[in-house]
Design an enzyme around this catalytic site. Sequence first.
Site, PDB file in Angstrom:
ATOM      1  N   SER A  63       0.559  -1.027  -0.066  1.00 36.70           N
ATOM      2  CA  SER A  63       0.148  -0.111  -0.001  1.00 36.70           C
ATOM      3  C   SER A  63       0.786   1.260   0.223  1.00 36.70           C
ATOM      4  CB  SER A  63      -0.981  -0.043   1.231  1.00 36.70           C
ATOM      5  OG  SER A  63      -1.981   0.978   1.139  1.00 36.70           O
TER       6      SER A  63
ATOM      7  N   ASN B 297      -0.310  -4.425  -3.438  1.00 33.73           N
ATOM      8  CA  ASN B 297      -1.673  -3.799  -3.088  1.00 33.73           C
ATOM      9  C   ASN B 297      -1.264  -2.229  -3.163  1.00 33.73           C
ATOM     10  OD1 ASN B 297      -2.245  -6.091  -1.044  1.00 33.73           O
ATOM     11  ND2 ASN B 297      -3.837  -5.602  -2.223  1.00 33.73           N
TER      12      ASN B 297
ATOM     13  N   HIS C 239      -7.310  -6.074   0.064  1.00 29.35           N
ATOM     14  CA  HIS C 239      -6.350  -5.065   0.241  1.00 29.35           C
ATOM     15  C   HIS C 239      -5.212  -5.685   1.066  1.00 29.35           C
ATOM     16  CE1 HIS C 239      -4.422  -1.308  -0.298  1.00 29.35           C
ATOM     17  NE2 HIS C 239      -4.217  -1.178   1.080  1.00 29.35           N
TER      18      HIS C 239
END
Length: 270
Positions: free
Chosen positions: A97, A121, A242
Amino acid sequence: MTLTTLRLSSSGRTVTLREKGVGAPVLLIHGVGMQSAAWGPQIDALRHTHRVIAIDMPGHGGSTSLPEGSDLNAYVAWCHEVVLALDLGPVNIAGHSMGALIAGGFAVDHPELTSRACLINGVYCRDAAARAAVIDRAGQIKTGAFDLQTPLARWFGDSDADIAARDHVAGWLSAVDLAGYATAYQAFAQGDATYAAQYAHITCPFVALTGGDDPNSTPDMSRAMVADASHGHAIVIDKHRHMVTLTAPDVVNAHLAAWLKMPIQTKELP
């Protein structure tokens, strides 16, 4: 697994990290609101073949925050400072992320210190609606409005693996320093295109991996990240969202092991 604290001589900031194993180094960078403990399954798997270092991002865990208003470039510069302090380069770098944005930026800015890059992700050039939504969330967080349930609902489904991982993630999110979280989230909200145009110049083995059901770090984003890279590979793990590192750890670890075996292209000296 115990935490180690590293003081950075150039800035005076401290970084907390978890380290296991010996061999070629692998640096793991978590996402906003998380901490290095989130890499537990990957540390346990990769430590048998590599020296694995999972670091707490600024303002997370025990790491010193960056100044309010710091952008993605500042987080990449921080990562560079950590790599030099640990004498890691060239290093295999993987991020999740927000950590994926940092890892991608590091590979662009410091190719000589990057053996391989893996973005898990990761976000890439959000559309107008998605950008507006994430910038709005960043503004809310900056005012102290912290909604725990909204990210959990986006990140997890109803499977047993999702439910178990959700409990761990809820604990990490609940413990985060709000000021550090807000600064990092602002950089995350505005950083999805900072290095995007330069990913094509990444020449090391470059993997972008995401969950097939991740609504924000979509499979199309992963495919776009690696489309023009010399040695780019997109991987989509179906039926996961996620937090795929926690909900499908065995699958992710197998892909990471394969990534770490990808041959590094070396340039011949003239």
